[in-house]
Write a protein that holds these residues in place. Structure first.
Motif, PDB file in Angstrom:
ATOM      1  N   LYS A 220      58.508 114.725 121.204  1.00 17.91           N
ATOM      2  CA  LYS A 220      58.563 113.553 122.069  1.00 17.91           C
ATOM      3  C   LYS A 220      58.225 113.976 123.494  1.00 17.91           C
ATOM      4  CE  LYS A 220      61.444 109.477 122.887  1.00 17.91           C
ATOM      5  NZ  LYS A 220      62.756 108.863 122.632  1.00 17.91           N
ATOM      6  N   PRO A 221      57.240 113.358 124.124  1.00 12.87           N
ATOM      7  CA  PRO A 221      56.881 113.727 125.500  1.00 12.87           C
ATOM      8  C   PRO A 221      58.023 113.430 126.465  1.00 12.87           C
ATOM      9  CG  PRO A 221      55.184 112.357 124.473  1.00 12.87           C
ATOM     10  CD  PRO A 221      56.379 112.288 123.591  1.00 12.87           C
ATOM     11  N   ASP A 222      58.060 114.179 127.576  1.00 11.49           N
ATOM     12  CA  ASP A 222      59.061 113.882 128.602  1.00 11.49           C
ATOM     13  C   ASP A 222      58.622 112.675 129.425  1.00 11.49           C
ATOM     14  OD1 ASP A 222      57.126 114.743 130.406  1.00 11.49           O
ATOM     15  OD2 ASP A 222      58.027 116.723 130.688  1.00 11.49           O
ATOM     16  N   ASP A 223      59.335 112.388 130.484  1.00 11.15           N
ATOM     17  CA  ASP A 223      59.042 111.198 131.301  1.00 11.15           C
ATOM     18  C   ASP A 223      57.647 111.237 131.917  1.00 11.15           C
ATOM     19  OD1 ASP A 223      61.545 110.246 130.709  1.00 11.15           O
ATOM     20  OD2 ASP A 223      62.479 111.035 132.537  1.00 11.15           O
ATOM     21  N   LYS A 224      57.091 112.432 132.041  1.00 14.08           N
ATOM     22  CA  LYS A 224      55.751 112.575 132.619  1.00 14.08           C
ATOM     23  C   LYS A 224      54.666 112.638 131.534  1.00 14.08           C
ATOM     24  CE  LYS A 224      57.452 114.984 136.727  1.00 14.08           C
ATOM     25  NZ  LYS A 224      57.379 116.239 137.527  1.00 14.08           N
ATOM     26  N   GLY A 225      55.087 112.485 130.285  1.00 10.30           N
ATOM     27  CA  GLY A 225      54.133 112.507 129.176  1.00 10.30           C
ATOM     28  C   GLY A 225      53.723 113.896 128.750  1.00 10.30           C
ATOM     29  N   VAL A 226      54.547 114.902 129.087  1.00 10.43           N
ATOM     30  CA  VAL A 226      54.214 116.296 128.788  1.00 10.43           C
ATOM     31  C   VAL A 226      54.993 116.768 127.556  1.00 10.43           C
ATOM     32  CG1 VAL A 226      54.248 118.667 129.652  1.00 10.43           C
ATOM     33  CG2 VAL A 226      53.718 116.777 131.207  1.00 10.43           C
ATOM     34  N   ILE A 227      54.298 117.480 126.647  1.00 11.37           N
ATOM     35  CA  ILE A 227      54.928 118.095 125.481  1.00 11.37           C
ATOM     36  C   ILE A 227      55.315 119.530 125.850  1.00 11.37           C
ATOM     37  CG2 ILE A 227      54.572 118.827 123.092  1.00 11.37           C
ATOM     38  CD1 ILE A 227      54.722 115.841 123.370  1.00 11.37           C
ATOM     39  N   ALA A 228      56.498 119.952 125.426  1.00  9.15           N
ATOM     40  CA  ALA A 228      57.048 121.249 125.856  1.00  9.15           C
ATOM     41  C   ALA A 228      56.193 122.434 125.420  1.00  9.15           C
ATOM     42  CB  ALA A 228      58.474 121.398 125.332  1.00  9.15           C
ATOM     43  N   HIS A 229      55.745 122.474 124.161  1.00 14.58           N
ATOM     44  CA  HIS A 229      55.022 123.636 123.649  1.00 14.58           C
ATOM     45  C   HIS A 229      53.530 123.545 123.928  1.00 14.58           C
ATOM     46  CE1 HIS A 229      58.561 125.148 121.678  1.00 14.58           C
ATOM     47  NE2 HIS A 229      58.715 124.029 120.997  1.00 14.58           N
ATOM     48  N   ASP A 230      52.861 124.700 123.829  1.00 13.59           N
ATOM     49  CA  ASP A 230      51.408 124.664 123.970  1.00 13.59           C
ATOM     50  C   ASP A 230      50.777 124.109 122.695  1.00 13.59           C
ATOM     51  OD1 ASP A 230      51.137 128.261 123.612  1.00 13.59           O
ATOM     52  OD2 ASP A 230      50.978 126.743 122.054  1.00 13.59           O
ATOM     53  N   TRP A 231      49.475 123.860 122.745  1.00 16.04           N
ATOM     54  CA  TRP A 231      48.791 123.148 121.661  1.00 16.04           C
ATOM     55  C   TRP A 231      48.855 123.913 120.340  1.00 16.04           C
ATOM     56  CZ3 TRP A 231      44.497 124.252 118.625  1.00 16.04           C
ATOM     57  CH2 TRP A 231      43.985 123.172 117.893  1.00 16.04           C
ATOM     58  N   THR A 232      48.674 125.217 120.373  1.00 20.04           N
ATOM     59  CA  THR A 232      48.665 126.012 119.136  1.00 20.04           C
ATOM     60  C   THR A 232      50.018 125.960 118.433  1.00 20.04           C
ATOM     61  OG1 THR A 232      47.021 127.506 120.104  1.00 20.04           O
ATOM     62  CG2 THR A 232      48.208 128.283 118.160  1.00 20.04           C
ATOM     63  N   LEU A 233      51.095 126.184 119.182  1.00 19.61           N
ATOM     64  CA  LEU A 233      52.438 126.123 118.593  1.00 19.61           C
ATOM     65  C   LEU A 233      52.749 124.721 118.092  1.00 19.61           C
ATOM     66  CD1 LEU A 233      54.508 128.350 121.058  1.00 19.61           C
ATOM     67  CD2 LEU A 233      53.770 128.910 118.735  1.00 19.61           C
ATOM     68  N   HIS A 234      52.244 123.739 118.814  1.00 16.89           N
ATOM     69  CA  HIS A 234      52.449 122.343 118.400  1.00 16.89           C
ATOM     70  C   HIS A 234      51.803 122.085 117.040  1.00 16.89           C
ATOM     71  CE1 HIS A 234      52.659 117.965 118.621  1.00 16.89           C
ATOM     72  NE2 HIS A 234      51.376 117.943 118.308  1.00 16.89           N
ATOM     73  N   GLN A 235      50.589 122.573 116.842  1.00 14.27           N
ATOM     74  CA  GLN A 235      49.894 122.374 115.563  1.00 14.27           C
ATOM     75  C   GLN A 235      50.616 123.084 114.423  1.00 14.27           C
ATOM     76  OE1 GLN A 235      47.472 120.195 115.209  1.00 14.27           O
ATOM     77  NE2 GLN A 235      47.512 119.813 117.427  1.00 14.27           N
ATOM     78  N   ASN A 288      56.616 135.498 114.887  1.00  8.58           N
ATOM     79  CA  ASN A 288      57.808 134.700 114.580  1.00  8.58           C
ATOM     80  C   ASN A 288      57.648 133.234 114.988  1.00  8.58           C
ATOM     81  OD1 ASN A 288      60.405 134.367 113.522  1.00  8.58           O
ATOM     82  ND2 ASN A 288      61.362 134.674 115.520  1.00  8.58           N
ATOM     83  N   VAL A 289      56.519 132.654 114.601  1.00  9.15           N
ATOM     84  CA  VAL A 289      56.264 131.228 114.840  1.00  9.15           C
ATOM     85  C   VAL A 289      56.109 130.538 113.485  1.00  9.15           C
ATOM     86  CG1 VAL A 289      55.228 131.559 117.115  1.00  9.15           C
ATOM     87  CG2 VAL A 289      53.767 131.636 115.074  1.00  9.15           C
TER      88      VAL A 289
END
Length: 314
Positions: A220-235, A288-289
């Motif tokens: 879930k994005p924060d109030d600024k629309g930012v996702i915590a993890h980088d794109w690779t970890l997100h995928q 360890n991901v």
């Protein structure tokens, strides 16, 4: 797959079919071919990974139009929105569903969702019927509001192309059999719908079991629309593989059982995913991901149903 899709329709177009069972058998066979074209031909081509030659990818991408959908709209929905905002509510168009379906814990829940794991199959089956009628037009209009099709006259041109391709598809897939096949109209229309039901079920199960399962994340994005993890970890966290050792099944669905590799390297052809998966899994373990995988497709499908049930209850 192109042969499996077109040959039954060619036979129907000749008017040589007069028995209802043969009518349905040909349309359903074509439905499996349609799903195969979507997963094994069009998908790679629109990602630009079917061939090293852009012109080959361009023309094979038009196979999407030949099966009643639209490659330009799909490119935005899938390549841009799904691959960038995987499993993000309101961002990933693969989980943005009508109110009676809930694919994300971040989406609003209604009482009817308690039963979605039971009635979902009807809507999966009807999904491509919606696609070949209204969905491309609706999405094109919505994408224009998001900033796509924003050049002068581009949207109008896109709408005309979408409509033209759909008319062409209907002319050979439905109208010609209606004219040539000496069977009642309602029966031919029902057989045509059965073709799409097979395609819809097949494609939905393959794609949804890679993302809407119990061990994937829905950031879930924060109030600024930012996702915590980088794109690779997100995928890695939002995508799951299944049936990695089933070579025939992998061929049948265009390598989409290796969704992790596809999401990390969408510009690489699916024929390399099996070997690539060994490198990706080893690297994920080293750092360890997450590297999510189900042993069989049935395990992934049961987990998908479990996830749908869970989403319907809380």
């Amino acid at each position: 797959m192109l042969t499996l899709f077109f040959v039954p329709l060619i036979i129907l177009g000749t008017g040589a079919v007069s028995h209802p069972l043969l009518l349905f058998a040909l349309y359903i066979t074509s439905g499996f071919g349609m799903a195969g074209v979507g997963m094994g031909v069009m998908h790679d081509a629109i990602h630009g990974s079917y061939s090293k030659k852009p012109l080959v990818n361009k023309y094979l991408g038009y196979t999407m139009n030949l099966i009643g959908a639209n490659s330009s709209v799909w490119r935005i929905q899938h390549n841009v929105l799904h691959h960038t905002y995987t499993n993000i509510d309101q961002g990933d168009d693969d989980i943005n569903a009508p109110f009676f379906l809930r694919f994300s814990p971040n989406a609003k829940r209604y009482w009817i969702h308690r039963f979605q794991h039971l009635y979902i199959w009807l809507f999966y089956g009807l999904s491509t019927v919606s696609w070949i009628t209204a969905k491309d037009f609706i999405r094109a209009n919505r994408y224009r509001k998001l900033g796509f099709f924003n050049k002068k006259g581009e949207f109008r041109k896109a709408i005309w192309k979408i409509g033209g391709w759909k008319l062409f598809y209907y002319s050979y897939a439905l109208v010609l059999p209606l004219i040539m096949v000496p069977l009642p109209m309602w029966m031919i229309v029902l057989a045509f719908l059965s073709m799409h039901f097979v395609t819809g079920i097949s494609i939905s199960m393959v794609f949804q079991t890679a993302h809407v399962v119990s061990n994937t994340t829905f950031p879930k994005p924060d109030d600024k629309g930012v996702i915590a993890h980088d794109w690779t970890l997100h995928q890695l966290a939002s995508t799951s593989n299944y049936a990695p050792n089933n070579r025939f099944f992998s061929w049948l669905i265009g390598g989409l059982n290796f969704q992790v590799e596809h999401h990390l390297f969408p510009n690489i052809c699916h024929v390399h995913y099996r070997k690539l998966s060994k490198i990706v899994s080893k690297t994920a373990m080293e750092y360890n991901v997450p590297y999510l995988v189900k042993r069989t497709f049935l395990m992934a499908l049961f987990d998908h149903v479990k996830m749908l049930r869970q989403l319907g209850r809380g």
